[in-house]
Design an enzyme around this catalytic site. Structure first.
Site, PDB file in Angstrom:
ATOM      1  CB  THR A   1      -0.956   0.022   1.206  1.00 61.29           C
ATOM      2  OG1 THR A   1      -0.202  -0.164   2.417  1.00 61.29           O
ATOM      3  CG2 THR A   1      -1.998  -1.085   1.087  1.00 61.29           C
TER       4      THR A   1
ATOM      5  NE  ARG B   1     -10.678 -10.502   1.491  1.00 59.92           N
ATOM      6  CZ  ARG B   1      -9.885 -11.034   0.550  1.00 59.92           C
ATOM      7  NH1 ARG B   1      -8.623 -10.660   0.488  1.00 59.92           N
ATOM      8  NH2 ARG B   1     -10.347 -11.940  -0.281  1.00 59.92           N
TER       9      ARG B   1
ATOM     10  CG  HIS C   1      -2.546 -15.863  -5.639  1.00 58.25           C
ATOM     11  ND1 HIS C   1      -3.385 -15.129  -4.807  1.00 58.25           N
ATOM     12  CD2 HIS C   1      -2.619 -17.138  -5.190  1.00 58.25           C
ATOM     13  CE1 HIS C   1      -3.925 -15.930  -3.896  1.00 58.25           C
ATOM     14  NE2 HIS C   1      -3.475 -17.151  -4.109  1.00 58.25           N
TER      15      HIS C   1
ATOM     16  CB  CYS D   1       5.850 -26.950 -22.468  1.00 54.77           C
ATOM     17  SG  CYS D   1       6.678 -25.388 -22.871  1.00 54.77           S
TER      18      CYS D   1
ATOM     19  N   GLY E   1       0.805  -8.089   6.394  1.00 52.40           N
ATOM     20  CA  GLY E   1      -0.081  -7.381   5.486  1.00 52.40           C
ATOM     21  C   GLY E   1      -1.062  -8.261   4.761  1.00 52.40           C
TER      22      GLY E   1
END
Length: 477
Positions: free
Chosen positions: A268, A276, A343, A354, A419
């Site tokens: 941030t 959130r 992620h 591949c 965090g």
């Protein structure tokens, strides 16, 4: 299915629910009788003492693909806990039973339903020693962490109540945190500085008009907190943050294997909104608003928290960084292979066919294909279509990233959660093995999390404020 037996993921999850939801007990039926899971089996520890090493996910995958060494059956096999030999059950040709009789190895692990059986005790067993094996096989079989992670056992059961009691006294040694205003400019119980409030210019109060359940705006699902109260932020004073940082520094010095699990809150201060928080992406989306990015993602620079995590890895204080962030700031900070981006990354492009990946200096954007995720380029190795690497809700994590993350988590005796709201699976589950294995958990976040009750040190602070205090504490050694 013929290799892995007939148990489906849903069937195993149901069994795991029976095993672990009610005081981690199950009523196992064997030969028509009641069998209570044994919690103090001495043969498990004996088997662990002669096992070559902790089972890796790759070794578990090989075992799952291996037929019975006695008859080549793939119907219902077991893996010997001591020597990792794969043999069929007594309901096939009984080669595991014969192995026990000839080799004296008493404990075996079912590749069908992921349970552990002791021949000497004639009982299913639940123990600290078998937990890492169960997790490794589950990840190898289904590509994700199991839905329930068994609390580890020593001589007696370590329940959640016991784990909470262990940290309650430590947490009570500090004053309670104070609530912040939604724009984080000052403590809510202090007078506001009108000039500072004007400079902040962060828009309307997201709490205004609702203290109840938040609804989704603009037809979007609500991936954020369900209530306004859950969004509220709290902070420790500078002296408390410094004291807690000194305690965390001591834990780092004593740790043999520490990991950090990081979330959007560490970025941030790089002008990237979290998800959130009061101004987060999902928080504002629930009100039909859009979060403001103060910088292009590929132009953002690492924060002091990113820099400190890299420094801790280089010094050997930190074994791994596991992040759910896709902004690539850990990589920009020089974390290299020490960081696992669960992620994906905006800078990483991957082949659909591949394992080839390519790293770019600018953001990778998908534009073509049925899902709009293909980049229009082709793989230099196999000619397959290239696509972005971002993992969206409902998509599976790549095995090459989740597997080393699970292995690092299982080995950890200290987990730092920085965090992150600790709401998204499987990432949030990666902090559990540390505190359930007799180690410690540290949570640094402005909002409450469901894991606060297990934290040896709970720091209510911006991660950069904590990073500065921790850096100073470590420099004092």
């Amino acid at each position: 299915q013929s290799t892995w037996g007939f148990a489906t993921k849903e069937q195993i999850q149901t069994q795991l629910s029976r095993f672990f939801l009610s005081d981690f007990m199950c009523d196992a039926i064997d030969n028509g009788g009641y069998v209570e899971d044994k919690r103090d089996c001495p043969h498990v520890r004996a088997a662990a003492s002669v096992a070559e090493s902790q089972l890796t996910v790759e070794a578990a995958r090989r075992a799952l693909e291996t037929p019975c060494e006695g008859c080549a059956s793939a119907e219902e096999n077991w893996c010997c806990y001591s020597c990792r030999t794969v043999l069929c059950s007594r309901y096939v040709a009984g080669h595991m039973v014969q192995h026990r009789q000839t080799e004296g190895h008493q404990v075996a692990f079912s590749l069908r339903d992921l349970s552990s059986w002791c021949f000497a005790c004639e009982s299913y067993v639940i123990s600290r020693e078998t937990e890492a094996m169960r997790i490794a096989f589950y990840v190898a079989k289904f590509g994700s962490l199991p839905p329930f992670i068994d609390p580890c056992y020593t001589d007696a059961e370590v329940s959640d109540d016991v784990l909470e009691a262990r940290v309650a006294e430590a947490q009570s040694a500090y004053p309670a945190p104070r609530p912040l205003t939604p724009n984080r400019m000052h403590f809510a119980d202090e007078p506001a500085d009108p000039a500072a409030e004007r400079v902040a210019a962060e828009g309307p109060d997201p709490f205004a008009g609702s203290d109840n359940v938040l609804s989704s705006g603009a037809g979007m699902p609500n991936f954020g907190h369900a209530t306004a109260e859950a969004i509220r932020e709290f902070a420790d004073g500078p002296e408390t943050i410094a004291a807690k940082a000194r305690e965390v520094a001591a834990l780092l010095r004593a740790s043999r294997c520490a990991i950090a699990v990081t979330g959007a809150g560490i970025s941030t201060s790089a002008a990237i909104p979290d998800y959130r928080g009061p101004r987060g992406v999902w928080t504002l989306a629930a009100r039909g608003q859009r979060a403001v990015f103060g910088v292009r993602l590929d132009e953002a620079v690492p924060t002091p928290t990113h820099e400190l995590m890299t420094e801790l890895c280089r010094s050997g204080r930190l074994h791994r960084i596991i992040t759910t962030n896709v902004d690539g700031l850990h990589a920009k900070a020089g974390a290299g292979d020490s960081c696992i981006e669960l992620h994906g990354s905006i800078f990483r492009e991957r082949c659909e066919r591949c394992p080839h990946i390519e790293i770019h200096a600018t953001e990778v954007r998908g534009a073509v294909g049925d899902d709009g995720r293909r980049t229009g380029r082709v793989c230099a190795r196999c000619g397959g279509a290239m696509r972005d690497s971002i993992i969206h809700f409902g998509e599976s994590l790549e095995a090459r990233f989740i597997e080393p993350a699970v292995e690092a988590a299982n080995a950890a005796d200290l987990a730092l959660a920085l965090g992150t709201s600790l709401m998204v699976q499987p990432a949030c589950g990666l902090i559990e093995p540390a505190f359930r294995n007799g180690g410690h958990l540290v949570v640094v976040n402005l909002q409450a999390t469901k894991y606060d009750r297990f934290a040896r040190v709970r720091v209510w602070a911006k991660t950069d404020d904590f990073a500065a205090a921790l850096s100073a504490a470590l420099a004092d050694e």
